[in-house]
Enzyme design. Structure first.
Site, PDB file in Angstrom:
ATOM      1  N   HIS A 359       0.800  -1.341   0.136  1.00 11.83           N
ATOM      2  CA  HIS A 359       0.073   0.019  -0.035  1.00 11.83           C
ATOM      3  C   HIS A 359       0.755   1.283  -0.011  1.00 11.83           C
ATOM      4  O   HIS A 359       0.358   2.515   0.208  1.00 11.83           O
ATOM      5  CB  HIS A 359      -1.173  -0.017   1.400  1.00 11.83           C
ATOM      6  CG  HIS A 359      -1.921  -1.236   1.194  1.00 11.83           C
ATOM      7  ND1 HIS A 359      -3.106  -0.758   0.743  1.00 11.83           N
ATOM      8  CD2 HIS A 359      -1.959  -2.303   1.659  1.00 11.83           C
ATOM      9  CE1 HIS A 359      -4.098  -1.928   0.962  1.00 11.83           C
ATOM     10  NE2 HIS A 359      -3.457  -2.838   1.371  1.00 11.83           N
ATOM     11  N   LYS A 547      -7.849  14.038   4.939  1.00  7.98           N
ATOM     12  CA  LYS A 547      -6.965  12.678   4.731  1.00  7.98           C
ATOM     13  C   LYS A 547      -5.835  12.634   5.973  1.00  7.98           C
ATOM     14  O   LYS A 547      -5.607  13.921   6.653  1.00  7.98           O
ATOM     15  CB  LYS A 547      -6.305  12.807   3.479  1.00  7.98           C
ATOM     16  CG  LYS A 547      -5.592  14.153   2.944  1.00  7.98           C
ATOM     17  CD  LYS A 547      -5.012  14.130   1.506  1.00  7.98           C
ATOM     18  CE  LYS A 547      -6.077  14.162   0.463  1.00  7.98           C
ATOM     19  NZ  LYS A 547      -6.353  12.978  -0.165  1.00  7.98           N
ATOM     20  N   ARG A 548      -5.284  11.653   6.237  1.00 10.95           N
ATOM     21  CA  ARG A 548      -4.161  11.879   7.051  1.00 10.95           C
ATOM     22  C   ARG A 548      -3.166  12.951   6.912  1.00 10.95           C
ATOM     23  O   ARG A 548      -2.994  13.453   5.603  1.00 10.95           O
ATOM     24  CB  ARG A 548      -3.289  10.499   7.310  1.00 10.95           C
ATOM     25  CG  ARG A 548      -4.002   9.516   7.921  1.00 10.95           C
ATOM     26  CD  ARG A 548      -2.974   8.314   7.702  1.00 10.95           C
ATOM     27  NE  ARG A 548      -2.781   8.077   6.336  1.00 10.95           N
ATOM     28  CZ  ARG A 548      -1.729   7.128   5.977  1.00 10.95           C
ATOM     29  NH1 ARG A 548      -0.900   6.929   6.772  1.00 10.95           N
ATOM     30  NH2 ARG A 548      -1.671   7.045   4.840  1.00 10.95           N
ATOM     31  N   LYS A 553       1.255  14.444   1.093  1.00 13.96           N
ATOM     32  CA  LYS A 553      -0.176  14.699   0.782  1.00 13.96           C
ATOM     33  C   LYS A 553      -0.267  15.955   0.378  1.00 13.96           C
ATOM     34  O   LYS A 553      -1.244  16.640  -0.070  1.00 13.96           O
ATOM     35  CB  LYS A 553      -1.274  14.207   1.724  1.00 13.96           C
ATOM     36  CG  LYS A 553      -0.968  12.810   1.988  1.00 13.96           C
ATOM     37  CD  LYS A 553      -2.178  12.198   3.109  1.00 13.96           C
ATOM     38  CE  LYS A 553      -2.155  10.733   3.324  1.00 13.96           C
ATOM     39  NZ  LYS A 553      -2.919  10.072   2.206  1.00 13.96           N
ATOM     40  N   THR A 656      -8.220   6.707  -1.637  1.00  9.06           N
ATOM     41  CA  THR A 656      -9.735   6.221  -1.788  1.00  9.06           C
ATOM     42  C   THR A 656     -10.592   7.382  -1.466  1.00  9.06           C
ATOM     43  O   THR A 656     -11.736   7.376  -2.000  1.00  9.06           O
ATOM     44  CB  THR A 656      -9.861   5.018  -0.843  1.00  9.06           C
ATOM     45  OG1 THR A 656      -9.497   5.358   0.426  1.00  9.06           O
ATOM     46  CG2 THR A 656      -9.317   3.691  -1.446  1.00  9.06           C
ATOM     47  N   LYS A 660     -14.297   8.720  -2.698  1.00  9.56           N
ATOM     48  CA  LYS A 660     -15.562   9.216  -2.175  1.00  9.56           C
ATOM     49  C   LYS A 660     -16.035  10.277  -2.703  1.00  9.56           C
ATOM     50  O   LYS A 660     -17.408  10.503  -2.712  1.00  9.56           O
ATOM     51  CB  LYS A 660     -15.198   8.993  -0.629  1.00  9.56           C
ATOM     52  CG  LYS A 660     -14.907   7.780  -0.073  1.00  9.56           C
ATOM     53  CD  LYS A 660     -14.131   7.596   1.292  1.00  9.56           C
ATOM     54  CE  LYS A 660     -13.524   6.501   1.303  1.00  9.56           C
ATOM     55  NZ  LYS A 660     -12.376   6.311   2.449  1.00  9.56           N
TER      56      LYS A 660
HETATM   57  C1  26Y Z   1       4.034   2.683  10.520  1.00 11.06           C
HETATM   58  C2  26Y Z   1       3.033   1.453  10.214  1.00 11.06           C
HETATM   59  C3  26Y Z   1       2.589   0.935  11.536  1.00 11.06           C
HETATM   60  C4  26Y Z   1       1.763   1.768   9.539  1.00 11.06           C
HETATM   61  C5  26Y Z   1       0.617   2.135   9.835  1.00 11.06           C
HETATM   62  C6  26Y Z   1      -0.238   2.429   9.012  1.00 11.06           C
HETATM   63  C7  26Y Z   1       2.287   2.166   8.074  1.00 11.06           C
HETATM   64  C8  26Y Z   1       1.256   2.361   7.359  1.00 11.06           C
HETATM   65  C9  26Y Z   1       0.121   2.741   7.623  1.00 11.06           C
HETATM   66  C10 26Y Z   1      -1.209   2.962   6.801  1.00 11.06           C
HETATM   67  C11 26Y Z   1      -0.951   3.162   5.373  1.00 11.06           C
HETATM   68  C12 26Y Z   1      -2.066   3.527   4.390  1.00 11.06           C
HETATM   69  O1  26Y Z   1      -3.209   4.079   4.987  1.00 11.06           O
HETATM   70  N1  26Y Z   1      -1.632   3.438   3.177  1.00 11.06           N
HETATM   71  C13 26Y Z   1      -2.745   3.957   2.227  1.00 11.06           C
HETATM   72  O2  26Y Z   1      -3.476   2.826   1.834  1.00 11.06           O
HETATM   73  C14 26Y Z   1      -4.587   3.019   0.958  1.00 11.06           C
HETATM   74  C15 26Y Z   1      -5.403   1.999   0.775  1.00 11.06           C
HETATM   75  O3  26Y Z   1      -4.700   1.217  -0.280  1.00 11.06           O
HETATM   76  C16 26Y Z   1      -4.148   3.817  -0.438  1.00 11.06           C
HETATM   77  O4  26Y Z   1      -5.488   4.207  -1.089  1.00 11.06           O
HETATM   78  C17 26Y Z   1      -3.453   5.009   0.150  1.00 11.06           C
HETATM   79  O5  26Y Z   1      -2.737   5.646  -1.079  1.00 11.06           O
HETATM   80  C18 26Y Z   1      -2.208   4.866   1.051  1.00 11.06           C
HETATM   81  O6  26Y Z   1      -1.546   5.808   1.505  1.00 11.06           O
END
Ligand code: 26Y
Length: 815
Positions: A359, A547-548, A553, A656, A660
């Site tokens: 991801h 978004k985060r 971003k 995503t 939406k």
């Molecule tokens: C540090 C670790 C514990 C960690 C925790 C959460 C690393 C990453 C994440 C979350 C990542 C995330 O949300 N990625 C997003 O996934 C979405 C679904 O595929 C994508 O649409 C988005 O571009 C991507 O940033």
């Protein structure tokens, strides 16, 4: 006749609620508290769901159907009550019952704490997947961690983010069922001893610490589904009655400490963190999830089918990003140590059941672990990964006999680090990116060497979102309008939305479409006024970035542009905007991500600056919406006119939120990044505003180090004047508060200057924004774009995504 039936149903539901109130709480409809009302109504819904769940699962097991196991450290479910009512087709009945009782329906909704077991896109995607799998009647169990505290609640104090624990289970969770009898034991630390016996080499794990994993099953409904999905969440407990020895020795304090350590595993969701202590706790969480899940999967399989060798025929496991990857060596451990298989057979089974979804290409998320620490926490797992690495290196040596560099570059363990992504690439049957662009970047950059070695493993499957939550539930007005024209099949069949396309040229339809948008803006404005005392001008353009918070971003790009507009107002008496604009931001920053927190503070400082100036305050307003979560997204997204998707090209795997907003009739202002590229392809250039450097251009500038932000600052007065605001004392907090942001843009702080090319894309953004504002002045043309976006959003339904996964990777049959 229909009326009589509806009346009967309503009386039945009412009687059920009355009965439950009496039996569970000793209350009546007249003296029940809000909390008791919610619990009671939820229980009545849960009964219906359980009925289906029992039947559906019986059928799957009886027919011996293949099942998907979806492993994820995050499931961002949101509230369930109304969603479940919609899925069961009883929303109107319940609304009628509550109206009859005289209890406000919204009050009921608001009682529910949302399950925020995730921080953003990754976790929300997992939730959309469960919705879709159930809707399509495909068998799935999601496996995750039952965090006692989910994503923190964000409070803004004097413009700064502070975090408050999210005690979401304080009232208990009606949707879950504890399955204590299915608990398993997870082992940490100790040592792995090799023993030669008559049967050959066996490994004994000794002196380990035990943690009990107790499963809680949450039942997740789909729309009109026969088969609710199961979400199994693990809770960590200190083994009951364990270590009586210490207790007898009087080491009571030791025992209590051990209990604390064990139970800390499922205590809290980690938003992101980079200090080693925290990281090791995360590793503990990951293994806890992986081990409990794999033991439970193998146990259930053996119970149903007797023979663990048939596992790949009955189970397919999808690893949602790298975090649950320890499930791979854990299955190897179970097959080798518990089932007594040889390496080759165990490896063959393992490599057939797992797939891995990536991801992110951000380096920080491609996790690797310090080998020594890993070894001391998980000695047996370490030994297994070493063996995987050993065998893989042999393979590499044959293929690239003279290329030592390549071999250590690709190894699973090298330079005292364990690289989880490499292990996945070596072992898994398939690996996929989450948009077409992301898939290409994985092949050509991030995992290039692995692509050369295993070209057939790589695919890309573009993400999707559930129209149930993100349209039917979040935007009932639009849903009704659409259904009035093309019927309601679009809720289950994403291809149907296309039928709206001709209506984008129908003026009457566009007028109704505009009316729905206006009502949604009003709904948000009412909420903001009631909850926060903030007044929104519903006749202004709602320009939203939600978004985060992350540098890639580029919330900062939008802020600098707002400062630029401010500068134009103050520098030129005749400057005006064609329409007033409300700039809405919603974002949480990781608690230890200081620069992201600075950006939140900056947004507030800019808001105050604009508010304080009589020239600007009537035509511009910056609003930061506190505590962005699923429920707030459901209110905010339907109210948006402009959807800001402005990440540095090549950084956002998919996005995503972009989907939406599009579905809800907002027009995208974005870069050619992630799934924006595909949105562009679907809607065409007249219905989207694209700007900025392409992914290849960014990559080239990174490679040849040719990007010079300071040069842009010196040469472009707009950039210089906007960026200088950070330092010239005009913002609250004084001239020092944003020094780091300023520095990061122009000179870099321990890294390259302007790593995310904010200043590079500034001018293109500024120019495109003018186009956006001009386009908005033609109300009819704008609504055409908005409606056309909705009409093209079918492709981004998660049902299309799930169909692709199922066709190419899973091979499940619907019941
Ligand atoms: C540090 C670790 C514990 C960690 C925790 C959460 C690393 C990453 C994440 C979350 C990542 C995330 O949300 N990625 C997003 O996934 C979405 C679904 O595929 C994508 O649409 C988005 O571009 C991507 O940033």
């Amino acid at each position: 006749m229909k009326n009589i039936m509806a009346q009967n149903r309503i009386q039945e539901i009412k009687a059920t609620i009355e009965g439950k109130l009496k039996r569970h709480y000793g209350r009546t409809l007249h003296n029940a508290s809000d909390e008791e009302m919610f619990q009671t109504v939820a229980l009545s819904i849960r009964d219906m769901i359980l009925e289906q769940w029992v039947k559906g699962n019986e059928e799957i097991n009886a027919r011996g159907r293949k099942k998907l196991c979806y492993l994820s450290v995050e499931f961002l479910m949101g509230r369930a009550l109304v969603n479940n009512m919609i899925n069961l087709g009883v929303l109107d009945d319940y609304k009628a019952v509550l109206a009859e009782i005289g209890y406000p329906f919204e009050k009921l909704e608001e009682q529910e704490n949302e399950a925020a077991l995730g921080s953003g896109g990754l976790g929300r995607l997992a939730a959309c997947f469960l919705d879709s799998l159930s809707t399509l009647n495909l068998p799935v169990t999601g496996y995750g961690i039952r965090y006692e505290y989910g994503m923190f609640c964000q409070r803004i104090v004097d413009g700064e983010q502070t975090e408050v624990p999210d005690d979401w289970m304080c009232k208990g969770d009606v949707w879950e069922i504890e399955r204590r009898e299915e608990q398993v034991e997870v082992r940490f630390e100790g040592m792995a001893e090799e023993l030669w016996t008559e049967e050959g080499l066996t490994v004994v794990h000794k002196n380990f610490q035990k943690v009990t994993a107790v499963p809680y099953d949450m039942i997740v409904t789909g729309y009109g589904s026969q088969l609710p999905a199961t979400l199994r969440l693990w809770r960590a407990e200190y083994p009951a009655g364990f270590d009586f020895h210490a207790f007898n020795k009087g080491d009571f304090v030791y025992m209590v400490q051990q209990k604390e350590i064990a139970e800390s595993i499922s205590k809290v969701l980690y938003p992101k963190d980079d200090h080693i202590g925290g990281r090791m706790l995360r590793l503990r969480q990951y293994y806890f999830l992986a081990s409990a899940t794999m033991q439970s999967i193998v146990r259930e399989h053996k119970k149903l089918y007797g023979d663990v060798r048939t596992l790949p025929e009955k189970i397919v496991i999808q690893i949602n990003d790298i975090h649950p990857a320890l499930a791979i060596p854990e299955l190897m451990r179970i097959l080798l140590d518990d089932e007594g298989m040889g390496w080759d057979e165990a490896y063959d089974i393992t490599s057939r059941v797992f797939n891995y979804t990536n991801h992110t290409v951000m380096h920080e998320a491609l996790e690797s672990w310090p080998a020594q620490l890993f070894k001391s926490m998980l000695p047996r797992i370490y030994a297994i990964i070493s063996e995987i690495n050993e065998r893989f290196q042999q393979q590499l040596l044959k293929r690239f006999p003279d290329d030592r560099d390549k071999i250590s570059h690709m190894a699973v363990i090298a330079y005292d680090e364990i690289r989880m992504a490499h292990m996945c690439l070596v072992v898994c049957a398939a690996v996929n990116g989450v948009s077409q662009l992301h898939g290409r970047i994985l092949k050509t950059r991030t995992f290039r060497d692995f692509y050369v070695m295993f070209p057939k493993k790589f695919t890309a499957i573009t993400n999707g979102i559930t129209p149930r939550r993100w349209l039917v539930s979040a935007n009932p007005g639009l849903c009704e309008l659409i259904a009035g024209h093309i019927g309601s099949r679009f809720i289950r069949d994403y291809r149907e939305l296309e039928r709206l396309k001709p209506l984008a040229d129908d003026r009457r339809f566009l007028k109704d479409f505009a009316l729905v948008k206006q009502r949604n803006k009003q709904r948000l404005a009412d909420y903001m006024f009631k909850k926060k005392g903030i007044a929104l001008n519903v006749d202004s353009i709602f320009d939203v970035q939600a978004k985060r918070l992350h540098e890639y971003k580029r919330q900062l790009l939008k802020v600098l542009h707002i400062l630029h507009l401010y500068n134009r107002f103050t520098g030129d008496e005749c400057f005006a905007l064609p329409r007033p604009v409300t700039f809405l931001f919603a974002a949480k920053a990781s608690p230890v991500y200081w620069r992201a927190k600075d950006i939140i503070n900056l947004i507030h400082a800019v808001a105050s600056l604009i508010e304080a100036n009589p020239r600007t305050r009537d035509c511009m307003k910056v609003v930061f919406l506190e505590n962005y979560n699923v429920s707030l997204a459901e209110l905010l997204i339907p109210a948006a006119d402009i959807s800001e998707q402005i990440s540095t090209a090549g950084c956002e795997a998919s996005g995503t939120g972009n989907m939406k907003f599009m579905l809800n009739g907002a027009v995208t202002l974005g870069t050619m990044d992630g799934a924006n590229v595909e949105i562009f392809e679907k809607v065409g250039q007249d219905n989207i505003f694209i700007f900025g450097a392409l992914a290849e251009e960014i990559a080239r500038m990174e490679r040849d180090n040719s990007y010079n932000p300071k040069g842009l600052f010196d040469g472009n007065a707009d950039i210089r004047n906007a960026v200088s605001r950070l330092m010239d004392g005009s913002l609250a907090g004084g001239s020092d508060r944003f020094h780091d942001l300023y520095q990061s843009l122009l000179y870099g702080c321990f890294d390259r200057a302007d790593k995310y090319f904010v200043l590079h894309d500034f001018d293109a953004y500024r120019a495109m924004y003018e186009n956006v504002l001009n386009a908005y002045t033609d109300a009819n043309a704008w609504m055409r774009k908005a409606a056309f976006n909705t009409a093209c959003a079918g492709y981004f339904s998660v049902d299309r995504t799930i169909e692709e996964y199922n066709r190419t990777l899973w091979g499940l049959d619907a019941i």
